[in-house]
Design a protein around this motif. Structure first.
Motif, short mmCIF file in Angstrom:
data_model
loop_
_atom_site.label_atom_id
_atom_site.label_comp_id
_atom_site.label_asym_id
_atom_site.label_seq_id
_atom_site.Cartn_x
_atom_site.Cartn_y
_atom_site.Cartn_z
N GLY A 156 6.09 -13.29 -1.53
CA GLY A 156 4.97 -14.16 -1.78
C GLY A 156 3.87 -13.93 -0.77
N GLY A 157 2.85 -14.75 -0.89
CA GLY A 157 1.72 -14.56 -0.01
C GLY A 157 0.88 -15.81 0.10
N ILE A 158 -0.11 -15.73 0.93
CA ILE A 158 -1.06 -16.81 1.13
C ILE A 158 -2.47 -16.24 1.02
CG2 ILE A 158 -1.01 -16.51 3.65
CD1 ILE A 158 -1.46 -19.55 3.87
N ARG A 159 -3.33 -16.98 0.38
CA ARG A 159 -4.71 -16.53 0.22
C ARG A 159 -5.66 -17.69 0.53
NH1 ARG A 159 -6.79 -17.37 -5.23
NH2 ARG A 159 -7.91 -15.40 -5.14
N TYR A 160 -6.72 -17.36 1.23
CA TYR A 160 -7.75 -18.34 1.57
C TYR A 160 -9.09 -17.74 1.21
CZ TYR A 160 -10.87 -21.26 4.38
OH TYR A 160 -11.88 -22.08 4.79
N LEU A 161 -9.87 -18.44 0.40
CA LEU A 161 -11.19 -18.01 0.00
C LEU A 161 -12.19 -19.10 0.32
CD1 LEU A 161 -9.05 -16.73 -2.24
CD2 LEU A 161 -11.16 -15.87 -3.24
N ASN A 162 -13.30 -18.72 0.92
CA ASN A 162 -14.33 -19.67 1.30
C ASN A 162 -15.70 -19.05 1.05
OD1 ASN A 162 -15.91 -21.67 2.39
ND2 ASN A 162 -14.91 -21.68 4.40
N TYR A 163 -16.43 -19.59 0.09
CA TYR A 163 -17.83 -19.22 -0.15
C TYR A 163 -18.68 -20.35 0.41
CZ TYR A 163 -16.88 -15.28 -3.31
OH TYR A 163 -16.50 -14.09 -3.84
N LEU A 197 0.89 5.91 -3.56
CA LEU A 197 0.12 4.70 -3.84
C LEU A 197 -1.34 4.98 -4.12
CD1 LEU A 197 1.53 2.06 -1.33
CD2 LEU A 197 2.39 2.76 -3.56
N LEU A 198 -1.91 6.04 -3.52
CA LEU A 198 -3.32 6.34 -3.68
C LEU A 198 -3.62 7.31 -4.82
CD1 LEU A 198 -4.52 6.65 0.03
CD2 LEU A 198 -4.97 4.79 -1.57
N ASN A 199 -2.63 8.10 -5.20
CA ASN A 199 -2.85 9.09 -6.25
C ASN A 199 -1.52 9.35 -6.96
OD1 ASN A 199 -3.91 11.05 -7.91
ND2 ASN A 199 -3.92 12.65 -6.34
N SER A 200 -1.10 8.41 -7.77
CA SER A 200 0.19 8.51 -8.44
C SER A 200 0.16 9.59 -9.52
CB SER A 200 0.56 7.17 -9.08
OG SER A 200 0.59 6.15 -8.11
N THR A 201 1.22 10.37 -9.58
CA THR A 201 1.35 11.40 -10.62
C THR A 201 2.58 11.17 -11.49
OG1 THR A 201 2.58 12.86 -9.11
CG2 THR A 201 0.17 13.10 -9.19
N LYS A 202 3.48 10.31 -11.04
CA LYS A 202 4.65 9.96 -11.85
C LYS A 202 5.18 8.61 -11.38
CE LYS A 202 7.86 12.58 -8.92
NZ LYS A 202 8.89 13.66 -8.88
N GLY A 203 6.01 8.03 -12.22
CA GLY A 203 6.58 6.73 -11.89
C GLY A 203 5.88 5.60 -12.63
N SER A 204 6.23 4.37 -12.27
CA SER A 204 5.67 3.20 -12.94
C SER A 204 5.55 2.04 -11.96
CB SER A 204 6.54 2.78 -14.14
OG SER A 204 7.87 2.52 -13.72
N PHE A 205 4.76 1.06 -12.36
CA PHE A 205 4.52 -0.12 -11.54
C PHE A 205 4.43 -1.32 -12.47
CE2 PHE A 205 1.51 -3.17 -9.66
CZ PHE A 205 2.06 -3.37 -8.40
N LEU A 206 5.22 -2.36 -12.18
CA LEU A 206 5.19 -3.60 -12.96
C LEU A 206 5.21 -4.77 -11.99
CD1 LEU A 206 5.40 -5.36 -15.50
CD2 LEU A 206 7.88 -5.01 -15.43
N LYS A 207 4.20 -5.63 -12.07
CA LYS A 207 4.10 -6.77 -11.16
C LYS A 207 3.75 -8.03 -11.92
CE LYS A 207 1.95 -8.37 -6.86
NZ LYS A 207 0.99 -8.06 -5.77
N MET A 208 4.48 -9.10 -11.63
CA MET A 208 4.16 -10.43 -12.13
C MET A 208 3.88 -11.34 -10.94
SD MET A 208 6.84 -10.93 -15.31
CE MET A 208 8.27 -10.41 -14.34
N ASP A 209 2.77 -12.03 -11.01
CA ASP A 209 2.27 -12.81 -9.88
C ASP A 209 1.85 -14.18 -10.37
OD1 ASP A 209 0.61 -12.21 -6.97
OD2 ASP A 209 -0.09 -13.85 -8.22
N LYS A 223 -0.71 -13.41 -13.26
CA LYS A 223 -1.21 -12.06 -13.48
C LYS A 223 -0.05 -11.12 -13.82
CE LYS A 223 -5.04 -12.80 -10.27
NZ LYS A 223 -5.69 -12.40 -9.00
N LEU A 224 -0.30 -10.23 -14.75
CA LEU A 224 0.66 -9.21 -15.15
C LEU A 224 -0.02 -7.86 -15.06
CD1 LEU A 224 3.38 -8.30 -16.45
CD2 LEU A 224 2.28 -8.65 -18.67
N ASP A 225 0.58 -6.94 -14.30
CA ASP A 225 -0.01 -5.62 -14.07
C ASP A 225 1.06 -4.56 -14.36
OD1 ASP A 225 -1.48 -3.45 -13.27
OD2 ASP A 225 -1.92 -4.19 -11.26
N LEU A 226 0.83 -3.75 -15.39
CA LEU A 226 1.78 -2.71 -15.80
C LEU A 226 1.07 -1.36 -15.79
CD1 LEU A 226 4.48 -1.71 -16.97
CD2 LEU A 226 3.61 -2.34 -19.24
N ARG A 227 1.64 -0.40 -15.03
CA ARG A 227 1.05 0.95 -14.94
C ARG A 227 2.16 1.98 -15.16
NH1 ARG A 227 -2.29 0.10 -9.22
NH2 ARG A 227 -2.53 -2.16 -9.46
N LYS A 228 1.78 3.07 -15.83
CA LYS A 228 2.72 4.15 -16.09
C LYS A 228 1.99 5.48 -15.95
CE LYS A 228 6.64 5.97 -17.48
NZ LYS A 228 7.86 5.94 -16.64
#
Length: 356
Positions: A156-163, A197-209, A223-228
């Motif tokens: 998990g994480g913590i986020r703080y935003l202030n405008y 992480l910067l220039n993927s050529t194979k593999g996959s990434f799935l994140k639910m947040d 958020k749902l992020d799916l990459r292949k």
């Protein structure tokens, strides 16, 4: 980048003619195994309608502290920009694997003062809705994740935003355009088998947040992020991404799902189109060209909506990118993309590593 005229140049004198990035070494050995931290300093100068002329510098880091087969290379950046309107942008960002990838951390710390355009909330914003505003922005977003097994992480994480100090020099028709701040807690689970992480050529990434935010307003996010990634003969690579962002209740104006920008949907000014929900599918065909240069063909389709009954506007984007390999060992590119969208939207982007 803006849908208006926007140009940004990066000076690569010395990088293009010298075959290696600048190295920051942990010890005095010149053996390749000692190069645990590589530093690529890049001076920048640019122009955007929001900032006018800007100058600055960015230091890009590739980090291989442990140098073993079980730990992927990490990365980070520190960036500073100063504009002729006396505006300052300072940002640091990182993605870091601990030894044997037992833990992973990512985050961003951002402090800035500069004008921006606001177009209201809704998927059909136009230039007629545009208003220029200025604000100070503080963003702190940090996550820490534990490896459950193989490439599966939970945390998990913590986020703080202030405008704050938000002001306009004209009549402001938007009640939501004012000072806001919030703090949020997120929980995430993701699977990441990408080889780079910067220039993927194979593999996959799935994140639910999932996140809960409180402060000026209370709201939930998911958020749902799916990459292949697929590799073919002759160095051809197909990269694909399916991304969804959902916001429940009424968020602060800056925390809606936003269509556009280098990170999600290139070809649209980040902030022109915002609403509660965003769904987008993006694809790139990356091909070698000659020497250290390559090409990328970019295409995608996206929709922004308040609820599922309002999905009636699909926005396409397509473009062409040029790649220059600045680090052969870790396969890291410098990226130049020009992407077109609907309704005369377009953007030119320069980045270290791929957009996704």
């Amino acid at each position: 980048m803006s849908c208006k005229v926007a140009i940004k140049f990066v000076f690569l004198v010395g990088i293009l003619i010298y075959h290696k990035p600048v190295f920051g070494q942990i010890n005095d050995s010149t053996d390749a195994k000692s190069k645990k931290v590589k530093v690529l300093p890049v001076p920048t100068i640019g122009y955007e309608p929001e900032t006018k002329t800007q100058i600055g510098a960015v230091c890009l880091f590739t980090i291989d502290i442990y140098q073993d087969s079980l730990t992927r290379v990490s990365n980070a950046k520190v960036e500073f920009n100063y504009t002729f309107r006396n505006q300052i942008i300072l940002e640091t960002q990182w993605s870091y694997f601990f030894r044997n990838e037992k833990w992973f951390s990512d985050g961003i710390i951002h402090l800035s003062k500069y004008p921006d355009f606001y177009y209201g909330v809704g998927s059909n914003s136009s230039d007629n809705n545009e208003i220029l505003y200025e604000s100070n922005r503080l963003i702190f977003d940090v996550g820490l994740y534990k490896n459950l097994k193989k490439k599966l992480f939970f945390g998990g994480g913590i986020r703080y935003l202030n405008y704050f100090n938000l002001s306009t020099n004209e009549y402001n028709p938007y009640n939501e355009l004012k000072d806001f701040k919030n703090i949020g807690l997120t929980t995430s689970i993701f699977f990441d088998s990408r080889n780079n992480l910067l220039n993927s050529t194979k593999g996959s990434f799935l994140k639910m947040d999932a996140g809960y935010n409180t402060g000026s307003n209370d709201y939930f996010t998911f958020k749902l992020d799916l990459r292949k990634y697929f590799t073919f003969k002759y160095g051809f690579i197909l990269a694909s991404r399916f991304y969804n962002s959902f916001v429940f209740n009424t968020p602060n104006f800056y925390d809606y799902s936003i269509l556009g920008g280098d990170k999600y949907v290139r070809g649209y000014f980040y902030g022109k189109y915002r609403d509660n929900n965003l769904s987008t599918i993006q694809a790139e065909l990356r091909t070698p060209l000659l020497w250290r240069f390559g090409l990328a063909f970019i295409a995608g389709a996206s929709t922004l909506y308040s609820n599922y009954n309002d999905i009636d506007n699909i926005r396409s984007n397509y473009g062409l990118g040029l790649r220059f390999l600045v680090d052969k060992k870790d396969n890291v590119n410098l990226r130049f993309d020009y992407v077109l969208g609907n309704e005369n939207n377009s953007g030119f982007y320069i980045g270290f590593g791929e957009s996704f």
